[in-house]
Write a protein that holds these residues in place. Structure first.
Motif, PDB file in Angstrom:
ATOM      1  N   GLY A  41      41.544  13.590  46.545  1.00 19.85           N
ATOM      2  CA  GLY A  41      42.026  15.341  45.925  1.00 19.85           C
ATOM      3  C   GLY A  41      40.601  16.031  45.378  1.00 19.85           C
ATOM      4  N   LYS A  42      39.536  15.537  45.983  1.00 17.93           N
ATOM      5  CA  LYS A  42      38.222  15.519  44.758  1.00 17.93           C
ATOM      6  C   LYS A  42      37.735  16.097  46.191  1.00 17.93           C
ATOM      7  N   GLU A  43      36.738  17.042  45.943  1.00 13.33           N
ATOM      8  CA  GLU A  43      35.783  17.317  46.627  1.00 13.33           C
ATOM      9  C   GLU A  43      34.269  16.289  46.850  1.00 13.33           C
ATOM     10  N   ARG A  44      33.777  16.468  48.590  1.00 14.38           N
ATOM     11  CA  ARG A  44      33.059  15.266  49.007  1.00 14.38           C
ATOM     12  C   ARG A  44      32.196  15.464  48.032  1.00 14.38           C
ATOM     13  N   GLU A  45      31.375  14.274  47.644  1.00 21.45           N
ATOM     14  CA  GLU A  45      30.200  14.629  46.338  1.00 21.45           C
ATOM     15  C   GLU A  45      29.605  13.599  46.561  1.00 21.45           C
ATOM     16  N   PHE A  46      27.717  13.863  46.777  1.00 23.10           N
ATOM     17  CA  PHE A  46      26.541  13.157  46.589  1.00 23.10           C
ATOM     18  C   PHE A  46      26.495  11.992  46.171  1.00 23.10           C
ATOM     19  N   SER A  62      25.578  10.236  38.085  1.00 20.52           N
ATOM     20  CA  SER A  62      26.976   9.806  37.554  1.00 20.52           C
ATOM     21  C   SER A  62      26.364   8.178  38.045  1.00 20.52           C
ATOM     22  N   VAL A  63      25.609   8.373  39.536  1.00 24.22           N
ATOM     23  CA  VAL A  63      24.954   6.147  39.182  1.00 24.22           C
ATOM     24  C   VAL A  63      23.921   6.006  39.000  1.00 24.22           C
ATOM     25  N   LYS A  64      23.047   6.801  38.095  1.00 22.91           N
ATOM     26  CA  LYS A  64      21.438   6.543  38.576  1.00 22.91           C
ATOM     27  C   LYS A  64      21.811   4.935  37.413  1.00 22.91           C
ATOM     28  N   GLY A  65      20.756   4.081  38.312  1.00 26.56           N
ATOM     29  CA  GLY A  65      20.821   2.851  37.412  1.00 26.56           C
ATOM     30  C   GLY A  65      21.452   1.909  37.422  1.00 26.56           C
ATOM     31  N   ARG A  66      22.485   2.208  38.758  1.00 27.72           N
ATOM     32  CA  ARG A  66      23.739   0.897  38.961  1.00 27.72           C
ATOM     33  C   ARG A  66      23.416   0.892  40.374  1.00 27.72           C
ATOM     34  N   PHE A  67      23.714   2.032  40.945  1.00 26.81           N
ATOM     35  CA  PHE A  67      23.103   2.544  42.633  1.00 26.81           C
ATOM     36  C   PHE A  67      21.443   2.434  42.868  1.00 26.81           C
ATOM     37  N   THR A  68      21.438   1.363  43.888  1.00 23.20           N
ATOM     38  CA  THR A  68      20.472   1.361  44.725  1.00 23.20           C
ATOM     39  C   THR A  68      20.562   1.340  46.181  1.00 23.20           C
ATOM     40  N   ILE A  69      19.948   2.404  47.130  1.00 21.54           N
ATOM     41  CA  ILE A  69      20.021   2.612  47.952  1.00 21.54           C
ATOM     42  C   ILE A  69      17.871   1.959  48.777  1.00 21.54           C
ATOM     43  N   GLN A  81      23.373  -0.319  47.413  1.00 28.44           N
ATOM     44  CA  GLN A  81      23.481  -1.344  46.496  1.00 28.44           C
ATOM     45  C   GLN A  81      24.348  -1.264  45.587  1.00 28.44           C
ATOM     46  N   MET A  82      25.389  -1.657  44.590  1.00 26.53           N
ATOM     47  CA  MET A  82      26.498  -0.657  43.864  1.00 26.53           C
ATOM     48  C   MET A  82      26.196  -2.001  43.022  1.00 26.53           C
ATOM     49  N   ASN A  83      25.841  -1.645  41.509  1.00 21.65           N
ATOM     50  CA  ASN A  83      26.754  -2.520  41.099  1.00 21.65           C
ATOM     51  C   ASN A  83      26.968  -2.074  39.234  1.00 21.65           C
ATOM     52  N   SER A  84      28.165  -2.670  38.845  1.00 19.05           N
ATOM     53  CA  SER A  84      28.014  -2.150  37.284  1.00 19.05           C
ATOM     54  C   SER A  84      29.041  -1.710  37.958  1.00 19.05           C
ATOM     55  N   LEU A  85      29.953  -1.981  38.865  1.00 18.14           N
ATOM     56  CA  LEU A  85      31.186  -0.285  39.113  1.00 18.14           C
ATOM     57  C   LEU A  85      32.565  -0.778  38.529  1.00 18.14           C
ATOM     58  N   LYS A  86      32.168   1.194  38.395  1.00 18.79           N
ATOM     59  CA  LYS A  86      33.601   1.090  37.358  1.00 18.79           C
ATOM     60  C   LYS A  86      34.886   1.613  37.900  1.00 18.79           C
ATOM     61  N   PRO A  87      35.851   1.750  37.712  1.00 17.83           N
ATOM     62  CA  PRO A  87      37.256   2.761  38.364  1.00 17.83           C
ATOM     63  C   PRO A  87      36.902   3.987  39.070  1.00 17.83           C
ATOM     64  N   GLU A  88      36.407   4.410  38.674  1.00 20.11           N
ATOM     65  CA  GLU A  88      36.009   5.570  39.414  1.00 20.11           C
ATOM     66  C   GLU A  88      35.137   5.913  39.841  1.00 20.11           C
TER      67      GLU A  88
END
Length: 123
Positions: A41-46, A62-69, A81-88
């Motif tokens: 139900g949402k648009e594709r987001e960066f 929204s992902v700074k400090g948690r994700f690393t490309i 690499q996705m750390n500290s993942l949240k339900p959102e």
């Protein structure tokens, strides 16, 4: 023509980690590799992007400090690499490549897309 194949998605509890991979193959590669995501139900987001040449990285707030490309030029592979993942963070994650210039956070500026991999974060 460029082919992109993602892997590494799955189900994880909140606070957990996952690493996505995107293997690229084909004739020529564009200058930027990126990850986008789309929830129902949402648009594709960066999410994040990286330049093949210098390895310069860019992230959504929204992902700074948690994700690393990152990238492995020898393997033509990009990782998220996705750390500290949240339900959102739950969404289908897509790998993409193109020459977006300064509009690297705009999905229409990219040329090739993978099939997507599902990431589900439970609370």
């Amino acid at each position: 023509q460029v082919q992109l194949v993602e892997s590494g998605g799955g189900l994880v509890q909140a606070g957990g980690s996952l690493r996505l991979s995107c293997a690229a193959s084909g004739q020529t590669f564009s200058s930027v590799m990126g990850w986008f995501r789309q929830a129902p139900g949402k648009e594709r987001e960066f999410v994040a992007a990286i330049t093949w040449s210098s390895g310069r990285t860019y992230y959504a707030d929204s992902v700074k400090g948690r994700f690393t490309i990152s990238r492995d030029n020898a393997k033509n592979t990009v990782y998220l690499q996705m750390n500290s993942l949240k339900p959102e963070d739950t969404a289908v994650y897509y790998c993409t490549t193109g020459n977006p210039g300064w509009r690297r956070d705009t999905h229409s500026q990219y040329d090739y897309w993978g099939q997507g991999t599902q990431v589900t974060v439970s609370s």
